[in-house]
Design a protein around this motif. Structure first.
Motif, mmCIF file in Angstrom:
data_model
loop_
_atom_site.group_PDB
_atom_site.id
_atom_site.type_symbol
_atom_site.label_atom_id
_atom_site.label_comp_id
_atom_site.label_asym_id
_atom_site.label_seq_id
_atom_site.Cartn_x
_atom_site.Cartn_y
_atom_site.Cartn_z
ATOM 1 N N ASN A 75 11.212 31.773 -0.736
ATOM 2 C CA ASN A 75 10.463 32.468 -1.774
ATOM 3 C C ASN A 75 10.329 33.926 -1.354
ATOM 4 O O ASN A 75 9.631 34.244 -0.399
ATOM 5 N N ALA A 76 11.000 34.817 -2.082
ATOM 6 C CA ALA A 76 11.029 36.229 -1.686
ATOM 7 C C ALA A 76 9.635 36.854 -1.637
ATOM 8 O O ALA A 76 9.392 37.771 -0.860
ATOM 9 N N SER A 77 8.714 36.361 -2.458
ATOM 10 C CA SER A 77 7.387 36.964 -2.497
ATOM 11 C C SER A 77 6.601 36.731 -1.212
ATOM 12 O O SER A 77 5.663 37.462 -0.915
ATOM 13 N N ILE A 78 6.968 35.721 -0.438
ATOM 14 C CA ILE A 78 6.275 35.467 0.825
ATOM 15 C C ILE A 78 7.231 35.580 2.016
ATOM 16 O O ILE A 78 6.986 35.039 3.086
ATOM 17 N N ASN A 79 8.323 36.296 1.805
ATOM 18 C CA ASN A 79 9.311 36.540 2.859
ATOM 19 C C ASN A 79 9.617 38.027 2.957
ATOM 20 O O ASN A 79 10.004 38.640 1.958
ATOM 21 N N TYR A 80 9.417 38.602 4.136
ATOM 22 C CA TYR A 80 10.021 39.899 4.389
ATOM 23 C C TYR A 80 11.517 39.662 4.565
ATOM 24 O O TYR A 80 11.938 38.686 5.191
ATOM 25 N N GLN A 81 12.325 40.548 4.023
ATOM 26 C CA GLN A 81 13.772 40.442 4.166
ATOM 27 C C GLN A 81 14.302 41.801 4.597
ATOM 28 O O GLN A 81 14.367 42.736 3.802
ATOM 29 N N TYR A 82 14.660 41.898 5.873
ATOM 30 C CA TYR A 82 15.072 43.162 6.462
ATOM 31 C C TYR A 82 16.575 43.167 6.694
ATOM 32 O O TYR A 82 17.101 42.301 7.389
ATOM 33 N N PRO A 83 17.300 44.136 6.146
ATOM 34 C CA PRO A 83 18.743 44.215 6.423
ATOM 35 C C PRO A 83 18.996 44.867 7.773
ATOM 36 O O PRO A 83 18.230 45.713 8.237
ATOM 37 N N ASN A 94 26.380 43.171 6.876
ATOM 38 C CA ASN A 94 24.933 43.278 7.065
ATOM 39 C C ASN A 94 24.361 41.891 7.278
ATOM 40 O O ASN A 94 24.782 40.927 6.629
ATOM 41 N N LEU A 95 23.412 41.766 8.155
ATOM 42 C CA LEU A 95 22.662 40.530 8.320
ATOM 43 C C LEU A 95 21.280 40.713 7.724
ATOM 44 O O LEU A 95 20.785 41.835 7.598
ATOM 45 N N THR A 96 20.642 39.616 7.367
ATOM 46 C CA THR A 96 19.279 39.666 6.857
ATOM 47 C C THR A 96 18.355 38.978 7.840
ATOM 48 O O THR A 96 18.614 37.855 8.270
ATOM 49 N N TYR A 97 17.292 39.673 8.200
ATOM 50 C CA TYR A 97 16.268 39.117 9.089
ATOM 51 C C TYR A 97 15.029 38.814 8.248
ATOM 52 O O TYR A 97 14.552 39.663 7.508
ATOM 53 N N ARG A 98 14.534 37.598 8.371
ATOM 54 C CA ARG A 98 13.402 37.159 7.557
ATOM 55 C C ARG A 98 12.176 36.911 8.428
ATOM 56 O O ARG A 98 12.279 36.531 9.588
ATOM 57 N N ALA A 99 11.025 37.100 7.806
ATOM 58 C CA ALA A 99 9.752 36.787 8.451
ATOM 59 C C ALA A 99 8.743 36.472 7.355
ATOM 60 O O ALA A 99 8.857 36.960 6.227
ATOM 61 N N GLY A 100 7.767 35.658 7.679
ATOM 62 C CA GLY A 100 6.794 35.249 6.687
ATOM 63 C C GLY A 100 5.833 36.356 6.306
ATOM 64 O O GLY A 100 5.281 37.032 7.169
ATOM 65 N N LYS A 101 5.640 36.552 5.019
ATOM 66 C CA LYS A 101 4.672 37.521 4.500
ATOM 67 C C LYS A 101 3.536 36.736 3.863
ATOM 68 O O LYS A 101 3.462 36.578 2.644
ATOM 69 N N ALA A 102 2.682 36.187 4.694
ATOM 70 C CA ALA A 102 1.600 35.326 4.223
ATOM 71 C C ALA A 102 0.660 35.057 5.384
ATOM 72 O O ALA A 102 1.008 35.269 6.546
ATOM 73 N N LEU A 103 -0.522 34.598 5.056
ATOM 74 C CA LEU A 103 -1.416 34.118 6.096
ATOM 75 C C LEU A 103 -0.740 32.911 6.757
ATOM 76 O O LEU A 103 -0.398 31.945 6.093
ATOM 77 N N GLY A 104 -0.522 33.007 8.042
ATOM 78 C CA GLY A 104 0.267 31.994 8.734
ATOM 79 C C GLY A 104 1.638 32.500 9.128
ATOM 80 O O GLY A 104 2.341 31.869 9.911
ATOM 81 N N ALA A 108 4.643 29.581 7.989
ATOM 82 C CA ALA A 108 4.437 29.110 6.614
ATOM 83 C C ALA A 108 5.738 28.985 5.827
ATOM 84 O O ALA A 108 5.736 28.414 4.732
ATOM 85 N N ILE A 109 6.840 29.484 6.395
ATOM 86 C CA ILE A 109 8.084 29.493 5.607
ATOM 87 C C ILE A 109 9.293 28.995 6.383
ATOM 88 O O ILE A 109 10.404 29.005 5.862
ATOM 89 N N ASN A 110 9.106 28.537 7.618
ATOM 90 C CA ASN A 110 10.278 28.157 8.433
ATOM 91 C C ASN A 110 10.587 26.670 8.327
ATOM 92 O O ASN A 110 9.978 25.937 7.547
ATOM 93 N N GLY A 111 11.531 26.206 9.132
ATOM 94 C CA GLY A 111 11.967 24.813 9.087
ATOM 95 C C GLY A 111 11.094 23.840 9.844
ATOM 96 O O GLY A 111 11.414 22.652 9.900
ATOM 97 N N MET A 112 10.010 24.334 10.463
ATOM 98 C CA MET A 112 8.971 23.513 11.104
ATOM 99 C C MET A 112 9.410 22.824 12.388
ATOM 100 O O MET A 112 8.633 22.088 12.989
#
Length: 586
Positions: A75-83, A94-104, A108-112
Motif C-alpha cells: 500500500n503506497a500510502s503507508i510505504n516510503y518508496q525511495y529510488p 534503478n532499485l526501489t527501497y521501501r520502509a513503513g510509513k505508519a505507527l509501527g 506493519a508492512i513486511n513479510g513478518m
C-alpha cells in the motif's frame, strides 16, 4: 506602515517555527525500534517521552492486520518508496527501497518472518569494538521481548518445530506460526529433497545455528490470526500512559544548544507538522533518532553531523565531523524464480533453507577462501574510493577480514532460500545472499529535502558477490529439479530453462543476475555502531560520537549484515539499547 510589516513578518516567522512542548526524551520515528524505546523509557512514570511519527495509526487497517502477505499488496500510502541512483553493475537499473510509513514502521508492512541469524555474527560485533554486544547479551533481550506461541500438533505435523529454551514466553511481541501453514504435500517433499542435498531439518532457526531446513516463525498472533507489529506489541499496552505522547510530524533536524565544547548538546528536534508548520520540540535529557536506515543518516546530516565534504556541498555547517554517517549501507542480494505447480499447494508455505559456504561451494570452498582473502585489500580500496575516502581502506579491510572469517572459518550461514506459494498455481522461489562485500550509501540529497534520500546501492560490485549469488542460484535450481520435490513442479516459468538452463554457464548466470538481482529490503549499517576510526557513527551505548545526548536506535546501527531477516535483530537491538539508555539514569 513599516513597523506594521515588521511585526507581521515576525509573527509569521514565529508561527512558522512555533515551539512545541518539552519532554525528557524525544524520539524521531515511531517505527519498529522507536516504539520499543518509547515503551521501555515510559515505564517509569516520572519520565516523559514523546514520539514524532509522520505515518498514520494503522492498527485497525485490515490490510495491515492480515497475515496473508503478498508483495503485490504493498500500500503506497503507508510505504516510503525511495529510488536508488543508477549503477553500472545492474545495467543502470534503478532499485526501489521501501520502509513503513505508519505507527509501527516497517513491522506493519513486511513479510513478518522472524529469523535472528548466526551466533558468530553477533559475537563479531564485540570483536569490532562494541563492548558487551555479543550473542549472549542480545539473545537475552530477544527472550525478554518475545511471547512465543508454541505450534499446535497439526502445525508440528507440517514442520513447525521449535526449541522452547531459545524463546521467551512473557514479552510483548507475539511470535509463532500461522494456522494456515502449508499442508504436508510441500513440507514432506521439500524436507526430503533438502536432506538429500545435505541440508537436513533442524529444530529451531532462532537458537544461533540456523543451518538447515525448517519452518520459519512469524510475528503474528495465531489465535487472532493478525499481524503483530511494533505498534500492536509495544504501543498498545503503553498508549494510556500520561507520560507518553505521539506527535504527528516529520522530523527534519536536531536543534542544538548554543556555545562551544568538545561535545555537541541537543535541545530537541525541529519537525514539520501535517499542515506544513515547522515546530520545535524540546528534550530535557536526550533525543533518540529511530527513523530507519534510510532516514536516520539524513536527520544527522541535516543537523550538521556527518562528512564535512558532503555537508559543505549541501550548504550545511559542520557541527560534528563524522564521515561514517550514511556509509556502510548493507543489504541482502535477492533474486526470485517462478515455478508452475503440477499440484496446487494450499495454505501458506513458510519454510527457510539456510546453507553455509561449504554447502554452496562444496570442494571449491578452500581455494575460494584463499583467493578472496587476497582480494580484501583491493575491495576495501575500491569501496573507500566510492565514498571519497570517508572511511579509510584500512578500516574497511579490517571489517572485511572479520566478515571473511565468519564466512569461511566460522561457518555461518551465507544465504537463505525461501519459497512462497502465489495462490494461482505458482510458486515463487526467492534466494538471497546474506553477507555481500558490496556496500552502498545513503545521504541527504538537498539541504531541506528530508523526503528524498540519495541512495547508492552498489550491488554486485565485487566479483565474489556475483559468484556467491550464482552458486546459491544453482543450488536453488538443483533443489527444484531433485526428487521428490519434482513431483510438485510442472515447469520453471521465469526465467525459464530456455533462458537459464540447469547447466547454465557462468556468463549466462551473470547476465541473468545483473538484469534481475534486487535489494532484499534488509538494510543495515548506515549509522553503524562502531569505533569512529572504523567508520562508526554511534558507540556501544548507541550514542552518536561527538555528542552528549544524541542516540540512534534502529537497523542503521547494526554494524554488519546478519543471516536473519532484519526485523528480528532490530527488536533485540532496541530492547538492549533501551536498557543502555536507562542505565544512564543512575
Amino acid at each position: 506602515m513599516n513597523t506594521y510589516k515588521s511585526l507581521q513578518f515576525l509573527l509569521l516567522a514565529y508561527l512558522a517555527t512555533a515551539r512545541g512542548d518539552t519532554f525528557d526524551y524525544v524520539i524521531a520515528g515511531g517505527g519498529t525500534a522507536g516504539l520499543v524505546i518509547a515503551n521501555r523509557l515510559s515505564e517509569r512514570s516520572d519520565i516523559t517521552v514523546a514520539v514524532i511519527e509522520a505515518g498514520d495509526d494503522v492498527r485497525q487497517d485490515p490490510g495491515v492486520q492480515s497475515i496473508d502477505f503478498l508483495f503485490a499488496n504493498f500500500n503506497a500510502s503507508i510505504n516510503y518508496q525511495y529510488p536508488s541512483v543508477t549503477g553500472p553493475e545492474l545495467g543502470s537499473r534503478n532499485l526501489t527501497y521501501r520502509a513503513g510509513k505508519a505507527l509501527g514502521g516497517t513491522s506493519a508492512i513486511n513479510g513478518m518472518v522472524y529469523i535472528r541469524g548466526d551466533k558468530a555474527q553477533y559475537d563479531a560485533w564485540e570483536k569490532l569494538g562494541n563492548k558487551g554486544w555479543n550473542w549472549n547479551s542480545v539473545f537475552s533481550y530477544y527472550k525478554l521481548g518475545e511471547r512465543f506461541i508454541a505450534p499446535s500438533s497439526a502445525q508440528i505435523e507440517v514442520g513447525a518445530t521449535y526449541d522452547a529454551s531459545v524463546h521467551g514466553d512473557s514479552g510483548p511481541l507475539d511470535n509463532g506460526f500461522p494456522f494456515i501453514i502449508s499442508n504436508g504435500s510441500f513440507y514432506d517433499k521439500a524436507r526430503a529433497t533438502w536432506e538429500s542435498l545435505g541440508l537436513g531439518p533442524i529444530t529451531d532457526l532462532n537458537g544461533g545455528d540456523p543451518r538447515g531446513f525448517v519452518a520459519a516463525p512469524q510475528t503474528l498472533d495465531p489465535e487472532a490470526g493478525v499481524r503483530e507489529d511494533s505498534a500492536r506489541a509495544y504501543y498498545t499496552p503503553a498508549e494510556a500512559r500520561t507520560n507518553l505522547k505521539v506527535i504527528k510530524g516529520t522530523v527534519k533536524r536536531i536543534t542544538w544548544a548554543s556555545g562551544s565544547g568538545k561535545q555537541a548538546v541537543a535541545t530537541g528536534f525541529e519537525y514539520v507538522s501535517p499542515s506544513g508548520a515547522i515546530i520545535k520540540v524540546g528534550a530535557r535529557k536526550e533525543v533518540v533518532i529511530s527513523a530507519s536506515a534510510y532516514r536516520s543518516p539524513l536527520i544527522l546530516e541535516a543537523s550538521g553531523v556527518g562528512n564535512p565534504k558532503i555537508l559543505k556541498k549541501l550548504g550545511i555547517p559542520t557541527k560534528v565531523n563524522l564521515p561514517g554517517v550514511g556509509e556502510s549501507m548493507q543489504d541482502h542480494n535477492i533474486v526470485a524464480m517462478t515455478y508452475n505447480l503440477s499440484n496446487n499447494i494450499t495454505g501458506r508455505i513458510g519454510y527457510a533453507t539456510m546453507p553455509t559456504a561449504q554447502d554452496v561451494f562444496g570442494s571449491k570452498t578452500s581455494s575460494l577462501a584463499a583467493s578472496t582473502f587476497k582480494k580484501l585489500r583491493s575491495w576495501a580500496k575500491a569501496l573507500s574510493a566510492t565514498s571519497d575516502g570517508a572511511i579509510s581502506p584500512s578500516a574497511i579491510e579490517r571489517r572485511f577480514r572479520i566478515q571473511h572469517d565468519l564466512i569461511f572459518n566460522k561457518n555461518i550461514t551465507i544465504a537463505e532460500l525461501f519459497p512462497t506459494n502465489t495462490g494461482d498455481g505458482g510458486l515463487l522461489e526467492q534466494f538471497w545472499t546474506s553477507m555481500p562485500f558490496s556496500w552502498g550509501s545513503v545521504h541527504l540529497s538537498s539541504r531541506d529535502n528530508i523526503e528524498v534520500p540519495s541512495i547508492t546501492a552498489n550491488l554486485l560490485s565485487t566479483d565474489f558477490d556475483l559468484d556467491m549469488l550464482t552458486a546459491v542460484g544453482r543450488l536453488s535450481q538443483k533443489a527444484y529439479a531433485t526428487a521428490p520435490l519434482t513431483d510438485l513442479i510442472a515447469d520453471n516459468s521465469s526465467p525459464g530453462y530456455t533462458k537459464l538452463p540447469l547447466d547454465a554457464s557462468d556468463e549466462q548466470w551473470a547476465t541473468f543476475l545483473k538484469a534481475n538481482a534486487l535489494n532484499a529490503l534488509h538494510v543495515v549499517g548506515s549509522c553503524a555502531m562502531l569505533p569512529k576510526e572504523l567508520g562508526g557513527v554511534v558507540d556501544s551505548d548507541v550514542k552518536v560520537h561527538g555528542t552528549r545526548n544524541v542516540r540512534v536506535v534502529d537497523a542503521s546501527i547494526i554494524p554488519m549484515q546478519l543471516s536473519g531477516h532484519t526485523m528480528a535483530p532490530v527488536y533485540g537491538v532496541a530492547e538492549m539499547a533501551a536498557d543502555r539508555i536507562k542505565a544512564s539514569w543512575k
